[in-house]
Design a protein around this motif. Structure first.
Motif, PDB file in Angstrom:
ATOM      1  N   GLN A  89       0.721  -1.335   0.006  1.00  0.00           N
ATOM      2  CA  GLN A  89       0.077   0.152  -0.009  1.00  0.00           C
ATOM      3  C   GLN A  89       0.737   1.454  -0.074  1.00  0.00           C
ATOM      4  O   GLN A  89       0.616   2.428  -0.293  1.00  0.00           O
ATOM      5  N   ASP A  93      -0.978   4.728  -1.476  1.00  0.00           N
ATOM      6  CA  ASP A  93      -0.862   5.898  -0.726  1.00  0.00           C
ATOM      7  C   ASP A  93       0.132   7.323  -1.148  1.00  0.00           C
ATOM      8  O   ASP A  93      -0.558   8.336  -1.277  1.00  0.00           O
ATOM      9  N   LYS A 130     -10.653  -3.830  -6.595  1.00  0.00           N
ATOM     10  CA  LYS A 130      -9.311  -3.191  -5.987  1.00  0.00           C
ATOM     11  C   LYS A 130      -9.128  -1.957  -6.702  1.00  0.00           C
ATOM     12  O   LYS A 130      -8.760  -0.726  -6.047  1.00  0.00           O
TER      13      LYS A 130
END
Length: 140
Positions: A89, A93, A130
Motif C-alpha cells: 500500500q 498511498d 481493488k
C-alpha cells in the motif's frame, strides 16, 4: 455513485488506441505541472506505477500503455517486480498524496491525474474492485 459506475464503464470500453490517446492528453496536462512544482517527474512515475499496481498484478495491456505513455524504458520483469513490491500500500498511498497535493493547487490537474489513473487501471478492459477502490480513494 451512478456517475462513477458510468465513468468506469466508459473507460472499460475504450480501445487501446483510444485509451492511449486519452492517457497522452492527460499526461500533457500532468507532466508540466509536476515538473513546475517538483522539478522532476517522479510523481508522474508514482501515479503510473500505482495505477498498474492497484489490483496487485501487472498485465500486458497495462505494461504496453505504461511504456507508450511514460516513455520509461523498463522491462516487463522490472515493472512487474515494482508492482508486486507495491502490495504493501505504500505506493498507492503515495499516489493519493500526489493527487491530494495538486488538488490544493489546481483542481483541473487533480482531475487529469484521477482520469489518468482510471484510464490506465482499465487497460485490460475491466476495472476490478481493488482498482475501483483505488480510484475512489484518489477522488476523496
Amino acid at each position: 455513485m451512478f456517475e462513477f459506475e458510468k465513468m468506469c464503464r466508459d473507460y472499460e470500453t475504450l480501445t487501446y488506441d483510444e485509451r492511449r490517446s486519452v492517457l497522452e492528453e492527460f499526461a500533457a496536462v500532468i507532466l508540466p505541472a509536476i515538473t513546475d512544482v517538483t522539478g522532476g517527474t517522479e510523481s508522474f512515475r508514482v501515479l503510473a506505477l500505482a495505477s498498474c499496481a492497484a489490483d496487485g498484478k501487472l498485465n500486458e495491456a497495462e505494461y504496453a500503455l505504461f511504456k507508450d505513455v511514460t516513455g520509461l524504458d523498463l522491462s516487463y520483469d522490472v515493472l512487474e517486480s515494482d508492482v508486486l513490491d507495491a502490495k504493501d500500500q505504500d505506493l498507492l498511498d503515495a499516489a493519493d498524496e500526489v493527487v491530494d497535493g495538486f488538488a490544493d493547487l489546481d483542481v483541473d490537474i487533480c482531475d487529469a491525474m484521477i482520469g489518468f489513473c482510471l484510464c490506465l487501471c482499465s487497460a485490460d478492459g475491466r476495472l476490478s474492485l481493488k482498482e475501483r477502490s483505488f480510484i475512489k480513494k484518489l477522488m476523496k
